[in-house]
Write a protein that holds these residues in place. Sequence first.
Motif, short mmCIF file in Angstrom:
data_model
loop_
_atom_site.label_atom_id
_atom_site.label_comp_id
_atom_site.label_asym_id
_atom_site.label_seq_id
_atom_site.Cartn_x
_atom_site.Cartn_y
_atom_site.Cartn_z
N UNK A 70 34.46 29.83 33.25
CA UNK A 70 35.50 30.16 34.11
C UNK A 70 35.45 30.68 35.79
N UNK A 71 36.56 30.29 36.16
CA UNK A 71 36.81 31.38 37.72
C UNK A 71 38.20 32.17 37.90
N UNK A 72 38.27 32.73 38.97
CA UNK A 72 39.11 33.30 39.08
C UNK A 72 39.81 32.40 40.55
N UNK A 73 41.05 32.29 39.90
CA UNK A 73 41.56 30.82 41.14
C UNK A 73 41.53 31.37 42.64
N UNK A 74 41.32 30.22 43.15
CA UNK A 74 40.79 30.59 44.82
C UNK A 74 39.56 30.39 45.35
N UNK A 107 42.66 32.60 46.94
CA UNK A 107 42.39 33.58 46.34
C UNK A 107 43.67 34.84 46.77
N UNK A 108 44.20 35.64 47.82
CA UNK A 108 44.63 35.61 47.95
C UNK A 108 45.84 36.45 47.97
N UNK A 109 46.58 34.61 48.13
CA UNK A 109 48.25 34.25 47.57
C UNK A 109 47.90 34.66 46.00
N UNK A 155 44.16 36.23 38.77
CA UNK A 155 44.52 35.11 38.71
C UNK A 155 43.33 34.42 38.18
N UNK A 156 42.72 34.25 36.53
CA UNK A 156 41.57 33.15 36.19
C UNK A 156 41.86 31.78 35.87
N UNK A 157 41.23 31.50 35.21
CA UNK A 157 40.75 30.02 34.76
C UNK A 157 40.00 29.32 34.48
N UNK A 190 45.78 33.11 33.89
CA UNK A 190 45.40 33.76 32.95
C UNK A 190 45.56 35.28 33.88
N UNK A 191 46.13 35.80 33.60
CA UNK A 191 46.04 37.31 34.03
C UNK A 191 44.56 38.11 33.83
N UNK A 192 44.16 39.02 34.39
CA UNK A 192 42.80 39.96 33.99
C UNK A 192 43.47 40.83 35.23
#
Length: 125
Positions: free
Chosen positions: A25-29, A36-38, A49-51, A67-69
């Motif tokens: 599981x990681x944060x986008x970016x 991640x900032x964008x 935004x995680x994925x 998906x949003x967290x």
Amino acid sequence: MRPRQRFEEKDIHMFDDIETLRVELEEVGARHWWTALLATLSSQSGNACMRFVGVVDGEPRYTAPTFPVPRGWGTEPPQEKWAPGLSASLADLQRRIESDGWKQIALGSEIWDLAYQRPAERPTG
């Protein structure tokens, strides 16, 4: 439903002709700070935004839909009730991984804490 058990890398058998994939599981970016900032700036209410990512030898091979967290979710693992889309994202990733011939070999303490193996792809030529 079978009980979840934590697995460690030492529990996964590694052979020269077998590839091992771990779902993370990681944060986008997470791999690039500017992404991640964008993602945060473009999300609703500043959510992260995680994925889920299928990783082999430290390199991502599969990425799931995001998906949003909520920001500030801390160390508690995300759950579908406050991270809508989590279950669908994971199911999509699992379908694609398994359709490529990966077999699940381990299940950890979280629903995404998965490991898969398959015969290594040999270069042709």
